[in-house]
Design an enzyme around this catalytic site. Structure first.
Site, mmCIF file in Angstrom:
data_model
loop_
_atom_site.group_PDB
_atom_site.id
_atom_site.type_symbol
_atom_site.label_atom_id
_atom_site.label_comp_id
_atom_site.label_asym_id
_atom_site.label_seq_id
_atom_site.Cartn_x
_atom_site.Cartn_y
_atom_site.Cartn_z
ATOM 1 N N LYS A 31 0.830 -1.210 0.000
ATOM 2 C CA LYS A 31 0.000 0.000 0.000
ATOM 3 C C LYS A 31 0.864 1.261 0.000
ATOM 4 O O LYS A 31 0.589 2.199 -0.727
ATOM 5 C CB LYS A 31 -0.928 0.019 1.224
ATOM 6 N N ARG A 106 -9.704 0.713 9.413
ATOM 7 C CA ARG A 106 -9.382 -0.704 9.481
ATOM 8 C C ARG A 106 -10.585 -1.521 9.905
ATOM 9 O O ARG A 106 -10.512 -2.739 9.943
ATOM 10 C CB ARG A 106 -8.270 -0.922 10.505
ATOM 11 N N ARG A 145 11.120 -8.024 5.239
ATOM 12 C CA ARG A 145 10.969 -6.581 5.031
ATOM 13 C C ARG A 145 11.877 -5.779 5.966
ATOM 14 O O ARG A 145 12.010 -6.085 7.140
ATOM 15 C CB ARG A 145 9.510 -6.185 5.255
ATOM 16 N N ARG A 178 10.910 -4.442 11.574
ATOM 17 C CA ARG A 178 9.909 -4.026 12.552
ATOM 18 C C ARG A 178 9.532 -5.203 13.440
ATOM 19 O O ARG A 178 9.423 -6.330 12.972
ATOM 20 C CB ARG A 178 8.648 -3.527 11.821
ATOM 21 N N ARG A 189 -1.353 -10.294 12.629
ATOM 22 C CA ARG A 189 -1.826 -9.133 11.864
ATOM 23 C C ARG A 189 -2.712 -9.556 10.699
ATOM 24 O O ARG A 189 -3.725 -8.917 10.413
ATOM 25 C CB ARG A 189 -0.623 -8.329 11.363
HETATM 26 P P1 AMP Z 1 0.552 -0.737 9.552
HETATM 27 O O1 AMP Z 1 1.830 -0.021 9.276
HETATM 28 O O2 AMP Z 1 -0.630 -0.153 8.788
HETATM 29 O O3 AMP Z 1 0.672 -2.225 9.363
HETATM 30 O O4 AMP Z 1 0.197 -0.482 11.104
HETATM 31 C C1 AMP Z 1 1.069 -0.887 12.120
HETATM 32 C C2 AMP Z 1 0.334 -0.999 13.436
HETATM 33 O O5 AMP Z 1 -0.210 0.298 13.801
HETATM 34 C C3 AMP Z 1 -0.873 -1.925 13.401
HETATM 35 O O6 AMP Z 1 -0.514 -3.280 13.591
HETATM 36 C C4 AMP Z 1 -1.694 -1.368 14.570
HETATM 37 O O7 AMP Z 1 -1.106 -1.742 15.800
HETATM 38 C C5 AMP Z 1 -1.491 0.132 14.420
HETATM 39 N N1 AMP Z 1 -2.516 0.748 13.549
HETATM 40 C C6 AMP Z 1 -2.316 1.377 12.362
HETATM 41 N N2 AMP Z 1 -3.463 1.823 11.830
HETATM 42 C C7 AMP Z 1 -4.438 1.465 12.719
HETATM 43 C C8 AMP Z 1 -5.859 1.614 12.730
HETATM 44 N N3 AMP Z 1 -6.512 2.203 11.713
HETATM 45 N N4 AMP Z 1 -6.545 1.129 13.799
HETATM 46 C C9 AMP Z 1 -5.900 0.527 14.820
HETATM 47 N N5 AMP Z 1 -4.576 0.331 14.868
HETATM 48 C C10 AMP Z 1 -3.830 0.789 13.817
#
Ligand code: AMP
Length: 234
Positions: A31, A106, A145, A178, A189
Protein backbone atom coordinates in the site's frame (compact mmCIF):
# COMPACT_ATOMS: atom_id res chain seq x y z
CA UNK A 1 -39.06 17.28 5.51
CA UNK A 2 -36.34 17.44 2.84
CA UNK A 3 -33.40 15.07 2.71
CA UNK A 4 -29.95 16.57 3.35
CA UNK A 5 -27.87 17.18 0.22
CA UNK A 6 -25.73 14.13 -0.63
CA UNK A 7 -22.00 14.51 0.01
CA UNK A 8 -20.06 16.02 -2.88
CA UNK A 9 -18.19 13.26 -4.71
CA UNK A 10 -17.72 15.40 -7.80
CA UNK A 11 -14.46 17.05 -8.74
CA UNK A 12 -14.27 20.83 -8.58
CA UNK A 13 -13.33 22.64 -11.84
CA UNK A 14 -9.63 22.50 -12.55
CA UNK A 15 -9.00 19.70 -10.07
CA UNK A 16 -9.46 16.68 -12.31
CA UNK A 17 -6.84 14.77 -10.35
CA UNK A 18 -8.42 15.37 -6.96
CA UNK A 19 -8.38 12.15 -5.08
CA UNK A 20 -9.87 11.40 -1.69
CA UNK A 21 -9.05 7.76 -1.48
CA UNK A 22 -8.73 4.89 0.92
CA UNK A 23 -6.14 2.30 -0.07
CA UNK A 24 -6.92 -1.03 1.55
CA UNK A 25 -5.07 -4.30 1.60
CA UNK A 26 -3.48 -6.70 4.06
CA UNK A 27 -0.12 -5.92 5.69
CA UNK A 28 2.64 -6.30 3.10
CA UNK A 29 0.34 -5.74 0.10
CA UNK A 30 2.43 -2.76 -0.96
CA UNK A 31 0.00 0.00 0.00
CA UNK A 32 2.77 2.43 0.96
CA UNK A 33 4.65 1.93 -2.30
CA UNK A 34 1.54 2.25 -4.44
CA UNK A 35 0.33 5.33 -2.57
CA UNK A 36 3.70 7.06 -3.07
CA UNK A 37 3.58 6.30 -6.80
CA UNK A 38 0.00 7.53 -7.12
CA UNK A 39 0.97 10.82 -5.53
CA UNK A 40 3.55 11.40 -8.25
CA UNK A 41 0.56 11.60 -10.64
CA UNK A 42 -2.23 13.01 -8.49
CA UNK A 43 -2.10 15.89 -6.03
CA UNK A 44 -2.49 15.15 -2.35
CA UNK A 45 -0.88 13.69 0.73
CA UNK A 46 -0.26 10.15 1.87
CA UNK A 47 -1.59 9.54 5.37
CA UNK A 48 -0.40 6.19 6.71
CA UNK A 49 -1.78 5.61 10.21
CA UNK A 50 0.86 2.95 11.02
CA UNK A 51 3.74 5.29 10.06
CA UNK A 52 2.30 8.12 12.16
CA UNK A 53 1.82 5.82 15.16
CA UNK A 54 5.36 4.45 14.88
CA UNK A 55 6.77 7.98 14.78
CA UNK A 56 4.75 8.92 17.88
CA UNK A 57 5.97 5.83 19.78
CA UNK A 58 9.59 6.45 18.74
CA UNK A 59 9.76 10.17 19.37
CA UNK A 60 7.22 11.20 21.97
CA UNK A 61 7.16 10.75 25.72
CA UNK A 62 3.40 11.15 26.16
CA UNK A 63 0.34 9.18 27.27
CA UNK A 64 -0.51 8.69 23.61
CA UNK A 65 2.93 7.28 22.89
CA UNK A 66 2.64 4.87 25.83
CA UNK A 67 -0.87 3.77 24.77
CA UNK A 68 0.34 3.25 21.20
CA UNK A 69 3.20 0.91 22.21
CA UNK A 70 0.90 -2.09 21.57
CA UNK A 71 1.67 -1.62 17.87
CA UNK A 72 4.85 -3.61 18.54
CA UNK A 73 2.68 -6.60 19.46
CA UNK A 74 0.63 -6.30 16.26
CA UNK A 75 -2.47 -5.32 18.25
CA UNK A 76 -4.83 -2.58 17.12
CA UNK A 77 -5.00 0.90 18.66
CA UNK A 78 -8.44 2.04 19.97
CA UNK A 79 -10.62 3.57 17.25
CA UNK A 80 -11.00 6.99 18.87
CA UNK A 81 -7.24 7.35 19.40
CA UNK A 82 -6.28 6.46 15.84
CA UNK A 83 -9.23 8.49 14.48
CA UNK A 84 -8.07 11.62 16.29
CA UNK A 85 -4.54 11.19 14.92
CA UNK A 86 -5.71 10.69 11.33
CA UNK A 87 -8.23 13.55 11.43
CA UNK A 88 -5.53 15.87 12.75
CA UNK A 89 -3.52 15.04 9.60
CA UNK A 90 -6.56 15.50 7.35
CA UNK A 91 -7.13 18.93 8.87
CA UNK A 92 -3.75 20.09 7.59
CA UNK A 93 -4.18 22.37 4.58
CA UNK A 94 -2.18 20.09 2.25
CA UNK A 95 -4.90 17.45 2.52
CA UNK A 96 -7.39 19.81 0.87
CA UNK A 97 -5.67 19.03 -2.44
CA UNK A 98 -6.46 15.35 -2.00
CA UNK A 99 -5.33 12.44 0.12
CA UNK A 100 -4.72 8.73 0.20
CA UNK A 101 -5.45 7.02 3.49
CA UNK A 102 -3.40 3.91 4.11
CA UNK A 103 -4.08 1.72 7.16
CA UNK A 104 -7.16 3.71 8.17
CA UNK A 105 -10.02 2.86 8.37
CA UNK A 106 -9.38 -0.70 9.48
CA UNK A 107 -12.89 -1.61 10.63
CA UNK A 108 -16.44 -0.48 10.01
CA UNK A 109 -16.56 1.69 13.14
CA UNK A 110 -13.54 3.64 11.89
CA UNK A 111 -15.11 3.93 8.42
CA UNK A 112 -18.23 5.47 9.96
CA UNK A 113 -16.07 7.91 11.93
CA UNK A 114 -14.31 8.87 8.69
CA UNK A 115 -17.61 9.38 6.84
CA UNK A 116 -18.81 11.65 9.64
CA UNK A 117 -15.58 13.60 9.68
CA UNK A 118 -15.65 14.13 5.89
CA UNK A 119 -19.35 15.04 5.92
CA UNK A 120 -18.55 17.70 8.53
CA UNK A 121 -16.07 19.13 5.97
CA UNK A 122 -18.71 18.86 3.19
CA UNK A 123 -16.95 16.20 1.20
CA UNK A 124 -16.70 12.44 0.85
CA UNK A 125 -14.37 9.76 -0.41
CA UNK A 126 -13.97 9.54 -4.18
CA UNK A 127 -12.71 5.96 -4.28
CA UNK A 128 -11.68 2.96 -2.21
CA UNK A 129 -9.07 0.67 -3.71
CA UNK A 130 -8.52 -2.76 -2.21
CA UNK A 131 -5.39 -4.71 -3.11
CA UNK A 132 -6.23 -8.39 -3.31
CA UNK A 133 -3.39 -10.76 -2.45
CA UNK A 134 -2.92 -14.21 -0.88
CA UNK A 135 -1.66 -14.68 2.70
CA UNK A 136 1.16 -17.02 1.58
CA UNK A 137 2.61 -14.35 -0.70
CA UNK A 138 2.36 -11.82 2.12
CA UNK A 139 4.13 -13.91 4.73
CA UNK A 140 7.05 -14.33 2.28
CA UNK A 141 7.20 -10.60 1.62
CA UNK A 142 6.87 -9.41 5.21
CA UNK A 143 9.37 -11.89 6.63
CA UNK A 144 12.24 -10.14 4.85
CA UNK A 145 10.97 -6.58 5.03
CA UNK A 146 13.31 -3.82 6.20
CA UNK A 147 11.87 -0.45 7.22
CA UNK A 148 13.46 2.95 7.61
CA UNK A 149 12.22 4.41 10.89
CA UNK A 150 13.13 7.89 9.69
CA UNK A 151 11.32 8.21 6.33
CA UNK A 152 9.16 5.05 6.24
CA UNK A 153 10.72 3.66 3.04
CA UNK A 154 10.69 -0.15 2.85
CA UNK A 155 13.13 -2.63 1.32
CA UNK A 156 13.38 -6.41 1.26
CA UNK A 157 16.34 -8.63 2.03
CA UNK A 158 15.68 -10.72 -1.12
CA UNK A 159 13.29 -8.86 -3.45
CA UNK A 160 14.51 -5.28 -3.03
CA UNK A 161 17.76 -5.07 -1.07
CA UNK A 162 19.07 -1.57 -0.25
CA UNK A 163 22.25 -0.50 -2.08
CA UNK A 164 24.21 -0.60 1.18
CA UNK A 165 23.12 -3.30 3.69
CA UNK A 166 21.18 -1.86 6.62
CA UNK A 167 21.09 1.70 5.20
CA UNK A 168 18.10 3.47 3.66
CA UNK A 169 18.64 4.41 -0.02
CA UNK A 170 16.32 7.38 0.38
CA UNK A 171 17.59 9.18 3.51
CA UNK A 172 20.66 7.23 4.68
CA UNK A 173 19.17 6.24 8.04
CA UNK A 174 19.35 2.81 9.62
CA UNK A 175 16.98 0.08 8.39
CA UNK A 176 15.33 -2.22 10.93
CA UNK A 177 13.11 -5.30 10.95
CA UNK A 178 9.91 -4.03 12.55
CA UNK A 179 8.93 -5.96 15.70
CA UNK A 180 5.55 -6.68 14.10
CA UNK A 181 7.21 -8.06 10.95
CA UNK A 182 8.39 -11.12 12.89
CA UNK A 183 6.59 -14.35 11.80
CA UNK A 184 4.22 -14.87 14.78
CA UNK A 185 3.23 -11.21 14.71
CA UNK A 186 2.69 -11.35 10.95
CA UNK A 187 0.19 -14.16 11.39
CA UNK A 188 -1.66 -12.21 14.09
CA UNK A 189 -1.83 -9.13 11.86
CA UNK A 190 -3.18 -11.13 8.92
CA UNK A 191 -5.78 -12.76 11.16
CA UNK A 192 -6.85 -9.34 12.46
CA UNK A 193 -7.02 -8.05 8.92
CA UNK A 194 -9.32 -10.84 7.82
CA UNK A 195 -11.55 -10.56 10.88
CA UNK A 196 -11.87 -6.82 11.14
CA UNK A 197 -11.08 -5.30 7.81
CA UNK A 198 -12.87 -7.53 5.35
CA UNK A 199 -16.35 -6.37 6.47
CA UNK A 200 -15.14 -2.96 5.28
CA UNK A 201 -15.10 -4.27 1.74
CA UNK A 202 -18.86 -4.89 1.99
CA UNK A 203 -19.37 -1.50 3.58
CA UNK A 204 -17.66 0.30 0.70
CA UNK A 205 -19.09 -2.03 -1.95
CA UNK A 206 -22.58 -1.06 -0.79
CA UNK A 207 -21.64 2.60 -1.21
CA UNK A 208 -20.47 1.93 -4.77
CA UNK A 209 -16.93 3.10 -3.93
CA UNK A 210 -14.98 -0.15 -3.93
CA UNK A 211 -12.49 -1.11 -6.65
CA UNK A 212 -10.75 -4.45 -6.02
CA UNK A 213 -7.35 -4.64 -7.71
CA UNK A 214 -5.19 -7.73 -8.23
CA UNK A 215 -2.17 -7.01 -6.01
CA UNK A 216 -0.02 -9.91 -7.23
CA UNK A 217 2.73 -9.32 -9.77
CA UNK A 218 5.47 -6.85 -10.63
CA UNK A 219 5.19 -3.49 -8.89
CA UNK A 220 4.72 -1.69 -12.24
CA UNK A 221 1.91 -3.99 -13.30
CA UNK A 222 0.13 -3.57 -9.97
CA UNK A 223 0.61 0.19 -10.23
CA UNK A 224 -1.05 0.34 -13.67
CA UNK A 225 -4.11 -1.35 -12.20
CA UNK A 226 -4.12 0.90 -9.12
CA UNK A 227 -3.72 4.08 -11.20
CA UNK A 228 -6.56 3.04 -13.46
CA UNK A 229 -8.80 2.26 -10.48
CA UNK A 230 -7.94 5.66 -8.98
CA UNK A 231 -8.56 7.44 -12.28
CA UNK A 232 -4.99 8.84 -12.15
CA UNK A 233 -4.03 8.13 -15.74
CA UNK A 234 -1.60 10.48 -17.43
P1 AMP B 1 0.55 -0.74 9.55
O1 AMP B 1 1.83 -0.02 9.28
O2 AMP B 1 -0.63 -0.15 8.79
O3 AMP B 1 0.67 -2.23 9.36
O4 AMP B 1 0.20 -0.48 11.10
C1 AMP B 1 1.07 -0.89 12.12
C2 AMP B 1 0.33 -1.00 13.44
O5 AMP B 1 -0.21 0.30 13.80
C3 AMP B 1 -0.87 -1.92 13.40
O6 AMP B 1 -0.51 -3.28 13.59
C4 AMP B 1 -1.69 -1.37 14.57
O7 AMP B 1 -1.11 -1.74 15.80
C5 AMP B 1 -1.49 0.13 14.42
N1 AMP B 1 -2.52 0.75 13.55
C6 AMP B 1 -2.32 1.38 12.36
N2 AMP B 1 -3.46 1.82 11.83
C7 AMP B 1 -4.44 1.46 12.72
C8 AMP B 1 -5.86 1.61 12.73
N3 AMP B 1 -6.51 2.20 11.71
N4 AMP B 1 -6.55 1.13 13.80
C9 AMP B 1 -5.90 0.53 14.82
N5 AMP B 1 -4.58 0.33 14.87
C10 AMP B 1 -3.83 0.79 13.82
Amino acid sequence: MTNPAPPDRSLPDGAEDLLRAVLMGPPGAGKGTQAARLLRRCAGVHIASGDILRRIVEREDSDLARAARVIHEGKLIPDDVVGAIVFRELDRSEAAAGFILDGFPRNVAQARMLDEYLASRNCALTTVIALDIDDDVLVGRLSGRLTCMQCGATFHTRFQPPREPGVCDVCGSELVVREDDRPARIRLRLQLYHEKTKPLLDYYREQGLLRVVDGVGEEDAVFSRVAEAAGCLV
